[in-house]
Design an enzyme around this catalytic site. Structure first.
Site, PDB file in Angstrom:
ATOM      1  N   CYS A  70     122.013  19.263  63.250  1.00  0.00           N
ATOM      2  CA  CYS A  70     122.708  20.117  62.272  1.00  0.00           C
ATOM      3  C   CYS A  70     124.079  19.531  61.920  1.00  0.00           C
ATOM      4  O   CYS A  70     124.974  19.480  62.770  1.00  0.00           O
ATOM      5  CB  CYS A  70     122.838  21.517  62.872  1.00  0.00           C
ATOM      6  SG  CYS A  70     123.967  22.623  62.019  1.00  0.00           S
ATOM      7  N   CYS A  73     127.004  21.922  62.384  1.00  0.00           N
ATOM      8  CA  CYS A  73     127.240  22.118  63.825  1.00  0.00           C
ATOM      9  C   CYS A  73     128.098  20.984  64.383  1.00  0.00           C
ATOM     10  O   CYS A  73     129.055  21.216  65.124  1.00  0.00           O
ATOM     11  CB  CYS A  73     125.924  22.158  64.593  1.00  0.00           C
ATOM     12  SG  CYS A  73     124.825  23.521  64.151  1.00  0.00           S
TER      13      CYS A  73
END
Length: 147
Positions: A70, A73
């Protein structure tokens, strides 16, 4: 914050320690493994350790549900680390890799990542999906935790 003594789960061996509230800022060590109870960094947790920290710690626990693939993230990771430096020792910051701990992601119905979830007294008290900067993480966490 609960009355003395507090139960604090060690980020290294995951043993529950009893600690006087007045000792929080004195760089306390774990009674079992003798490692620092606070190191101003988020703690990576698997499912077993996660359950211990949520159930046994009397400090609020701020969880970053994330995944290695991600982009947002990974972009938020340095901000979460900076927030740990500001929020400890009054709050424990932890990271849960939703790829490695898929049952935790399912149990807490994590539908987007990154997602921050704040736990206090063994239960979730607030949730915020999406990446944030360090100042926003700190402000959000403090606004949802008890003084």
């Amino acid at each position: 914050m609960p009355a003395d003594p507090l139960h604090i789960v060690c980020p290294h061996c995951h043993t529950t320690n009893r600690l006087a509230l007045s000792q929080l800022g004195a760089a306390p060590d774990c009674g079992k493994c003798h490692q620092p109870l606070f190191n101003a960094k988020p703690v990576e947790l698997d499912e077993v350790a996660f359950d211990k920290h949520i159930a046994r710690s009397q400090l609020p626990v701020l969880v970053d549900f994330w995944a290695p693939w991600c982009g947002p993230c990974r972009a938020m990771a340095p901000a979460f680390e900076q927030a740990a430096r500001e929020l400890e020792p009054r709050m424990r910051l932890v990271k849960v890799n939703t790829e490695a701990a898929q049952s935790l992601a399912a149990r807490f119905n994590i539908r987007s990542i990154p997602t921050l979830a704040l736990f206090a007294g063994g239960r979730e008290v607030a949730r915020q999906p999406g990446a944030m900067g360090a100042a926003d993480i700190v402000r959000w966490a403090r606004s949802h935790s008890t003084p």
